[in-house]
Design a protein around this motif. Structure first.
Motif, short mmCIF file in Angstrom:
data_model
loop_
_atom_site.label_atom_id
_atom_site.label_comp_id
_atom_site.label_asym_id
_atom_site.label_seq_id
_atom_site.Cartn_x
_atom_site.Cartn_y
_atom_site.Cartn_z
N PHE A 159 -1.62 -2.10 9.91
CA PHE A 159 -0.81 -2.46 8.74
C PHE A 159 -1.01 -1.44 7.62
O PHE A 159 -0.05 -0.98 6.99
CB PHE A 159 -1.21 -3.86 8.27
CG PHE A 159 -0.41 -4.40 7.12
CD1 PHE A 159 0.76 -5.12 7.33
CD2 PHE A 159 -0.83 -4.19 5.81
CE1 PHE A 159 1.49 -5.61 6.26
CE2 PHE A 159 -0.11 -4.69 4.74
CZ PHE A 159 1.06 -5.41 4.97
N ILE A 160 -2.27 -1.08 7.36
CA ILE A 160 -2.56 -0.13 6.28
C ILE A 160 -2.01 1.25 6.62
O ILE A 160 -1.38 1.92 5.77
CB ILE A 160 -4.08 -0.04 6.03
CG1 ILE A 160 -4.65 -1.41 5.63
CG2 ILE A 160 -4.40 1.00 4.97
CD1 ILE A 160 -4.10 -1.97 4.35
N ARG A 161 -2.21 1.70 7.84
CA ARG A 161 -1.76 3.04 8.25
C ARG A 161 -0.25 3.17 8.21
O ARG A 161 0.28 4.26 7.96
CB ARG A 161 -2.28 3.35 9.65
CG ARG A 161 -3.76 3.69 9.69
CD ARG A 161 -4.26 3.80 11.10
NE ARG A 161 -5.65 4.25 11.16
CZ ARG A 161 -6.46 4.05 12.18
NH1 ARG A 161 -6.01 3.39 13.25
NH2 ARG A 161 -7.70 4.48 12.15
N GLU A 162 0.46 2.09 8.45
CA GLU A 162 1.91 2.16 8.47
C GLU A 162 2.52 2.11 7.07
O GLU A 162 3.74 2.16 6.92
CB GLU A 162 2.47 1.03 9.34
CG GLU A 162 2.16 1.23 10.82
CD GLU A 162 2.67 0.08 11.68
OE1 GLU A 162 3.22 -0.89 11.12
OE2 GLU A 162 2.50 0.14 12.92
N GLY A 163 1.69 2.01 6.05
CA GLY A 163 2.14 2.19 4.68
C GLY A 163 2.80 0.99 4.03
O GLY A 163 3.57 1.16 3.06
N TYR A 164 2.52 -0.19 4.51
CA TYR A 164 3.08 -1.38 3.86
C TYR A 164 2.47 -1.55 2.47
O TYR A 164 1.34 -1.14 2.20
CB TYR A 164 2.82 -2.62 4.70
CG TYR A 164 3.64 -2.68 5.97
CD1 TYR A 164 4.97 -3.10 5.94
CD2 TYR A 164 3.09 -2.30 7.19
CE1 TYR A 164 5.72 -3.15 7.11
CE2 TYR A 164 3.84 -2.35 8.37
CZ TYR A 164 5.15 -2.78 8.31
OH TYR A 164 5.89 -2.82 9.46
N THR A 165 3.21 -2.20 1.58
CA THR A 165 2.76 -2.39 0.20
C THR A 165 1.55 -3.31 0.16
O THR A 165 1.54 -4.38 0.78
CB THR A 165 3.89 -3.00 -0.65
OG1 THR A 165 5.00 -2.10 -0.66
CG2 THR A 165 3.41 -3.23 -2.09
N VAL A 166 0.54 -2.89 -0.59
CA VAL A 166 -0.66 -3.71 -0.81
C VAL A 166 -0.93 -3.72 -2.31
O VAL A 166 -1.38 -2.72 -2.87
CB VAL A 166 -1.88 -3.15 -0.05
CG1 VAL A 166 -3.12 -4.00 -0.36
CG2 VAL A 166 -1.63 -3.09 1.44
N ASP A 167 -0.64 -4.83 -2.95
CA ASP A 167 -0.96 -4.96 -4.38
C ASP A 167 -2.39 -5.43 -4.58
O ASP A 167 -2.98 -5.14 -5.63
CB ASP A 167 0.03 -5.91 -5.05
CG ASP A 167 1.44 -5.32 -5.12
OD1 ASP A 167 1.59 -4.25 -5.73
OD2 ASP A 167 2.37 -5.93 -4.54
N LEU A 168 -2.94 -6.15 -3.61
CA LEU A 168 -4.35 -6.53 -3.65
C LEU A 168 -4.79 -6.87 -2.24
O LEU A 168 -4.13 -7.63 -1.53
CB LEU A 168 -4.58 -7.73 -4.57
CG LEU A 168 -6.05 -8.17 -4.72
CD1 LEU A 168 -6.86 -7.09 -5.42
CD2 LEU A 168 -6.16 -9.48 -5.49
N LEU A 169 -5.92 -6.29 -1.84
CA LEU A 169 -6.53 -6.59 -0.55
C LEU A 169 -7.82 -7.35 -0.79
O LEU A 169 -8.77 -6.82 -1.38
CB LEU A 169 -6.82 -5.29 0.22
CG LEU A 169 -7.68 -5.42 1.49
CD1 LEU A 169 -6.99 -6.29 2.53
CD2 LEU A 169 -8.00 -4.05 2.07
N ALA A 170 -7.86 -8.62 -0.37
CA ALA A 170 -9.07 -9.44 -0.46
C ALA A 170 -9.62 -9.59 0.95
O ALA A 170 -8.95 -10.19 1.81
CB ALA A 170 -8.76 -10.80 -1.07
#
Length: 382
Positions: free
Chosen positions: A46-57
């Motif tokens: 998910f991270i590598r594919e560049g999806y938007t992350v406004d906050l990662l908990a």
């Protein structure tokens, strides 16, 4: 309104399911789009594919799987306890705590990364209006804090989002430990005056949640001199900062019995000022003296706020009963700490008062008129 992207990553599936269900059924879920991961490989993809992350908990072990990919992300590490920093990340959140407090911690972490407070239901629907209800009396020990707390509780039960603002000089502190957040108010007031653009973020980070009562608050001034230094400008900016979070429908301000510039600022910012008085001649005389002083000292400012003031009699057949078990310490004794407000008579009287004034949580709110409940109410404008 575009929702922010919250990524929750934890290996405990029961934990993620319970938290996800709570978020989706809370007002928090109106502003956040939640995506849950329990598998590190799926999170990596998910991270590598560049999806938007406004906050990662995320749990520490799952953050470790990300390696350098986590460096540029807004991260809150979920940790097991609060006994010191354990993850190496700037923002740590205790994973097991009351869910309302957990959501506030997530919001504070988001704000600390430069995000803004999520838009509230009221700000979306009515232009961001927030009611300010102030409880005041020129007499000490008459039940100001008792009434303020009961208004908070009944408004919260009705679904309002409430902020309790204690501005007393001598504060016996009924919501938290005596030393809890003892410097928080001083820090916030400093930013309100010097860096107002940072004040909302600081308030979000410092505020606390009382789960039983259902309200947010910030610990009051530790030093009585700090309270005495507050002016009308200070409290106006403070109340505006609370409003700018977008998180509250109501602020309930709890004042002491003085009459200074700060009081005038709170009065001017309020839609409702409930001024308590008893039938005792001393209480009546103190009210008259306070009003005379206000007129002489503050002139037009005092006169203009008169239409927001309602004189409410306590005891002696007045609108609010005098309840002995709630009277110790101005409502802060053991009779109050259960947050049951002691007697059904008192709860009912407060409900009628709130309804008559149009305060959320009252029995007559929303325009409903109850002539029976209002009949004989011993209250009048100032």
């Amino acid at each position: 309104m575009n929702k922010k992207s919250l990524i929750l990553a934890a290996v405990d599936t029961d934990y993620t399911e319970r938290l996800a269900d709570y978020i989706r059924h809370s007002s928090f879920g109106e502003s956040w789009q939640l995506t849950v991961f329990t598998n590190p490989a799926a999170l990596l993809r998910f991270i590598r594919e560049g999806y938007t992350v406004d906050l990662l908990a995320a749990d520490i072990e799952l953050l470790g799987e990300l390696g350098g990919l986590a460096d540029g992300l807004p991260v809150a590490a979920l940790v097991d306890g609060s006994g010191g920093r354990t993850s190496g990340y700037v923002h740590e959140i205790v994973r097991i705590q009351p869910l309302p407090q957990l959501l506030q911690a997530l919001t504070a972490a988001f704000a600390a990364y430069g995000g803004s407070a999520f838009q509230s239901r009221s700000s979306a629907s009515d232009g961001g209006r927030m009611a300010v209800v102030t409880v005041y009396s020129a007499s000490g020990g008459i039940g100001k804090t008792t009434l303020a707390m009961q208004i908070c509780q009944q408004a919260a039960i009705s679904g309002a989002r409430v902020f309790y603002l204690n501005l007393e000089q001598w504060n016996s502190w009924v919501l938290g430990e005596v030393q809890e957040g003892s410097e928080d108010m001083a820090q916030l007031l400093y930013l309100v005056q010097t860096e107002p653009e940072r004040a909302v973020t600081q308030l979000i980070a410092l505020r606390k949640r009382h789960v039983a009562l259902g309200v947010d608050y910030i610990a009051p001034c530790k030093n009585a001199d700090e309270r005495l230094s507050l002016t009308a400008e200070h409290v106006t900016k403070l109340i505006e900062t609370i409003k700018e979070t977008g998180d509250y429908d109501m602020v309930v301000a709890d004042l002491d019995s003085r009459m200074d510039s700060m009081h005038i600022g709170v009065f001017e910012a309020s839609q409702h000022v409930i001024w308590l008085v008893s039938r005792h001649p001393v209480s009546i005389r103190k009210m008259e003296l306070a009003k005379e002083y206000g007129k002489q000292k503050y002139g037009d400012a005092f006169h203009q706020m008169k239409h927001n003031v309602q004189i409410v009699q306590v005891g002696g057949g007045g609108e609010l009963p005098y309840v002995l078990e709630l009277s110790e310490g101005d409502g802060c004794g053991d009779g109050w700490l259960g947050f049951g407000a002691g007697t059904s008579a008192y709860r009912g009287a407060v409900e009628v008062l709130m309804g008559r004034l149009g305060i959320s949580g009252g029995g007559e709110r929303g325009g409903r008129s109850d002539s029976t409940a209002a009949k004989g109410a011993n209250t009048r404008p100032a």
